[in-house]
Scaffold this active site. Structure first.
Site, PDB file in Angstrom:
ATOM      1  N   LYS A  28      18.320 -37.764  20.676  1.00  0.00           N
ATOM      2  CA  LYS A  28      18.640 -36.390  20.269  1.00  0.00           C
ATOM      3  C   LYS A  28      18.270 -35.446  21.411  1.00  0.00           C
ATOM      4  O   LYS A  28      17.164 -35.543  21.960  1.00  0.00           O
ATOM      5  CB  LYS A  28      17.870 -36.023  19.007  1.00  0.00           C
ATOM      6  CG  LYS A  28      18.376 -36.788  17.794  1.00  0.00           C
ATOM      7  CD  LYS A  28      17.759 -36.322  16.501  1.00  0.00           C
ATOM      8  CE  LYS A  28      18.447 -36.990  15.314  1.00  0.00           C
ATOM      9  NZ  LYS A  28      18.631 -38.453  15.453  1.00  0.00           N
ATOM     10  N   ASP A  72      23.118 -38.395  19.708  1.00  0.00           N
ATOM     11  CA  ASP A  72      23.355 -38.044  18.304  1.00  0.00           C
ATOM     12  C   ASP A  72      23.748 -36.572  18.217  1.00  0.00           C
ATOM     13  O   ASP A  72      23.371 -35.769  19.073  1.00  0.00           O
ATOM     14  CB  ASP A  72      22.065 -38.215  17.483  1.00  0.00           C
ATOM     15  CG  ASP A  72      21.752 -39.683  17.166  1.00  0.00           C
ATOM     16  OD1 ASP A  72      22.628 -40.540  17.330  1.00  0.00           O
ATOM     17  OD2 ASP A  72      20.610 -39.936  16.741  1.00  0.00           O
ATOM     18  N   GLN A 110      31.050 -34.812  14.125  1.00  0.00           N
ATOM     19  CA  GLN A 110      30.873 -34.746  12.663  1.00  0.00           C
ATOM     20  C   GLN A 110      32.152 -34.232  12.011  1.00  0.00           C
ATOM     21  O   GLN A 110      32.591 -33.112  12.284  1.00  0.00           O
ATOM     22  CB  GLN A 110      29.712 -33.799  12.343  1.00  0.00           C
ATOM     23  CG  GLN A 110      28.381 -34.248  12.927  1.00  0.00           C
ATOM     24  CD  GLN A 110      27.428 -33.089  13.143  1.00  0.00           C
ATOM     25  OE1 GLN A 110      27.844 -31.994  13.549  1.00  0.00           O
ATOM     26  NE2 GLN A 110      26.144 -33.314  12.904  1.00  0.00           N
ATOM     27  N   ARG A 157      31.221 -41.690  18.427  1.00  0.00           N
ATOM     28  CA  ARG A 157      30.894 -42.147  17.067  1.00  0.00           C
ATOM     29  C   ARG A 157      31.323 -41.024  16.120  1.00  0.00           C
ATOM     30  O   ARG A 157      30.928 -39.871  16.302  1.00  0.00           O
ATOM     31  CB  ARG A 157      29.391 -42.382  16.920  1.00  0.00           C
ATOM     32  CG  ARG A 157      28.982 -42.641  15.463  1.00  0.00           C
ATOM     33  CD  ARG A 157      27.480 -42.436  15.227  1.00  0.00           C
ATOM     34  NE  ARG A 157      26.674 -43.328  16.009  1.00  0.00           N
ATOM     35  CZ  ARG A 157      25.428 -43.018  16.404  1.00  0.00           C
ATOM     36  NH1 ARG A 157      24.885 -41.860  16.101  1.00  0.00           N
ATOM     37  NH2 ARG A 157      24.728 -43.875  17.120  1.00  0.00           N
ATOM     38  N   GLY A 175      28.619 -36.110   8.935  1.00  0.00           N
ATOM     39  CA  GLY A 175      27.701 -35.002   9.237  1.00  0.00           C
ATOM     40  C   GLY A 175      26.588 -34.981   8.202  1.00  0.00           C
ATOM     41  O   GLY A 175      26.870 -35.060   7.005  1.00  0.00           O
ATOM     42  N   ALA A 176      25.342 -34.871   8.684  1.00  0.00           N
ATOM     43  CA  ALA A 176      24.185 -35.062   7.804  1.00  0.00           C
ATOM     44  C   ALA A 176      23.389 -33.783   7.526  1.00  0.00           C
ATOM     45  O   ALA A 176      22.443 -33.820   6.758  1.00  0.00           O
ATOM     46  CB  ALA A 176      23.252 -36.102   8.412  1.00  0.00           C
ATOM     47  N   THR A 229      30.034 -44.915   8.799  1.00  0.00           N
ATOM     48  CA  THR A 229      30.089 -44.506   7.389  1.00  0.00           C
ATOM     49  C   THR A 229      29.667 -45.670   6.495  1.00  0.00           C
ATOM     50  O   THR A 229      29.894 -46.833   6.835  1.00  0.00           O
ATOM     51  CB  THR A 229      31.502 -44.027   6.981  1.00  0.00           C
ATOM     52  OG1 THR A 229      31.462 -43.581   5.629  1.00  0.00           O
ATOM     53  CG2 THR A 229      32.567 -45.095   7.128  1.00  0.00           C
ATOM     54  N   HIS A 230      29.059 -45.323   5.358  1.00  0.00           N
ATOM     55  CA  HIS A 230      28.790 -46.334   4.316  1.00  0.00           C
ATOM     56  C   HIS A 230      29.763 -46.180   3.163  1.00  0.00           C
ATOM     57  O   HIS A 230      29.669 -46.871   2.163  1.00  0.00           O
ATOM     58  CB  HIS A 230      27.364 -46.170   3.760  1.00  0.00           C
ATOM     59  CG  HIS A 230      26.350 -45.960   4.825  1.00  0.00           C
ATOM     60  ND1 HIS A 230      25.840 -44.724   5.127  1.00  0.00           N
ATOM     61  CD2 HIS A 230      25.795 -46.833   5.696  1.00  0.00           C
ATOM     62  CE1 HIS A 230      25.005 -44.848   6.139  1.00  0.00           C
ATOM     63  NE2 HIS A 230      24.958 -46.101   6.505  1.00  0.00           N
ATOM     64  N   ARG A 234      16.527 -36.617   5.326  1.00  0.00           N
ATOM     65  CA  ARG A 234      17.995 -36.514   5.302  1.00  0.00           C
ATOM     66  C   ARG A 234      18.601 -37.653   4.487  1.00  0.00           C
ATOM     67  O   ARG A 234      19.557 -37.459   3.744  1.00  0.00           O
ATOM     68  CB  ARG A 234      18.572 -36.512   6.725  1.00  0.00           C
ATOM     69  CG  ARG A 234      18.434 -35.173   7.434  1.00  0.00           C
ATOM     70  CD  ARG A 234      19.356 -35.071   8.636  1.00  0.00           C
ATOM     71  NE  ARG A 234      19.013 -35.989   9.694  1.00  0.00           N
ATOM     72  CZ  ARG A 234      18.049 -35.790  10.584  1.00  0.00           C
ATOM     73  NH1 ARG A 234      17.317 -34.694  10.538  1.00  0.00           N
ATOM     74  NH2 ARG A 234      17.809 -36.673  11.532  1.00  0.00           N
ATOM     75  N   ARG A 235      18.034 -38.851   4.619  1.00  0.00           N
ATOM     76  CA  ARG A 235      18.571 -39.982   3.843  1.00  0.00           C
ATOM     77  C   ARG A 235      18.376 -39.747   2.348  1.00  0.00           C
ATOM     78  O   ARG A 235      19.232 -40.062   1.541  1.00  0.00           O
ATOM     79  CB  ARG A 235      17.878 -41.306   4.233  1.00  0.00           C
ATOM     80  CG  ARG A 235      18.020 -41.727   5.675  1.00  0.00           C
ATOM     81  CD  ARG A 235      19.421 -42.125   6.103  1.00  0.00           C
ATOM     82  NE  ARG A 235      20.383 -41.096   6.347  1.00  0.00           N
ATOM     83  CZ  ARG A 235      20.482 -40.363   7.455  1.00  0.00           C
ATOM     84  NH1 ARG A 235      19.671 -40.538   8.467  1.00  0.00           N
ATOM     85  NH2 ARG A 235      21.424 -39.438   7.572  1.00  0.00           N
TER      86      ARG A 235
END
Ligand SMILES: Cc1cc2nc3c(=O)[nH]c(=O)nc-3n(C[C@H](O)[C@H](O)[C@H](O)COP(=O)(O)OP(=O)(O)OC[C@H]3O[C@@H](n4cnc5c(N)ncnc54)[C@H](O)[C@@H]3O)c2cc1C
Length: 283
Positions: free
Chosen positions: A75, A109, A139, A160, A164-165, A202-203, A264-265
């Site tokens: 970052k 990132d 993002q 990548r 966006g988080a 992506t998940h 964030r997760r």
């Protein structure tokens, strides 16, 4: 009170390199590449930013010595972006000198929208000297990404793509998941058409399916793009994709400064909160 690491264990591979290394090796053995992230963000003083770059350089050397199949993700706010763009670029180029010398790869990132413009500008600067050793994240939720993806795809940049988080306002980012998914698909098509090996992070089961269907309908080879997912999420999906011959990469964060990443997760999915609770109560 400091949150104990046990809460973050599901998403963070360890607090030290030695612990994380074993996890990376196991992930590699299943046919997945890795990108390692030494966690942290928003360093405000030049000495600490320089020390962070030393730590990233040491990480590149550790990866090389241990023979892991891993790049690193960094970052820019860890390398002085909050101090000045020049300080940050000096630090970034010191890191990229090592990556280039060892034939390794560093991905930048993407952070919150206050940093997007500077991050893209510094990336474009770095691309001139370090092509093949540096990549960026875009993002799909940001309105500006339509323009950024077109410009960076023209440059053949290694991108990548993620949703966006960060929490962003409607002025800068799409708010509805349907719109974000539609934007993601549009940008994925551009990156696949214009760049040699885009990374699809992506998940989201519907996007993974769409990518597989799109690859089949366009007759794309399995090495035309890479699936990327985060450590601790959808592990069996990644292993299955890898065993079927798709290119896969797991983003593996480690280190003691895991709290913002972990938060964030949790914000992303209520199932993640449930998982943390069950992990905690099982241990
Ligand atoms: C490798 C990688 C790198 C990233 N880098 C960045 C970055 O640099 N900057 C940034 O802002 N963001 C980054 N992100 C985070 C990203 O922007 C999203 O916030 C995050 O991935 C959540 O969006 P999603 O598409 O994965 O799925 P979500 O929007 O979280 O989920 C959508 C749907 O997918 C399914 N799903 C999701 N997770 C699971 C699961 N674990 N198991 C089963 N089904 C599931 C569910 O049906 C869910 O409703 C990165 C993500 C990845 C994977």
């Amino acid at each position: 009170m400091k949150t104990p690491y046990i809460f973050a264990k599901r998403f963070v591979a360890g607090e030290s390199y030695d612990v994380a290394e074993k996890k990376v090796r196991a992930i590699n053995e299943k046919g997945n590449r890795v990108t390692l992230d030494l966690l942290g963000e928003n360093i405000k003083d030049a000495t600490t930013a320089a020390q962070t770059v030393d730590a990233y350089i040491e990480l590149l050397e550790q990866i090389k010595t241990s023979g892991l199949d891993s790049s690193i993700s960094v970052k820019l706010t860890m390398m002085g972006l909050d101090i000045s763009e020049d300080v940050c670029y000096d630090n970034l180029s010191r890191l990229l000198d090592t990556a280039k010398a060892h034939n390794q790869f560093v991905r930048i990132d993407m952070e919150g929208s206050d940093y997007t413009e500077a991050t893209i500008e510094l990336f474009k600067r770095a691309l001139k000297d370090y092509e093949g050793h540096v990549g960026l994240v875009l993002q799909a939720y940001l309105h500006r990404t339509a323009k950024d993806v077109a410009e960076l795809a023209e440059l053949g940049a290694d991108i990548r793509l993620c949703k966006g988080a960060y929490k962003e306002s409607a002025a800068v980012a799409l708010q509805s998941m349907d719109e974000i998914r539609a934007a993601y698909k549009e940008y994925a098509k551009i990156l696949i058409e214009k760049t040699s090996f885009p990374r699809m992070a992506t998940h989201d089961g519907s996007l993974v399916k769409w990518l597989l269907d799109y690859a089949a309908s366009e007759g794309l080879a399995k090495d035309r793009f890479e699936f990327q997912m985060l450590y601790g999420l959808r592990e069996s999906t990644m292993n299955k994709l890898a065993s079927e011959g798709w290119k896969t990469c797991v983003y593996v964060p480690y280190g003691t400064m895991w709290f913002p990443y972990f938060t964030r997760r949790l914000m992303e999915r209520k199932e993640n909160v449930f998982f943390i609770a069950t992990t905690l109560f099982k241990s």
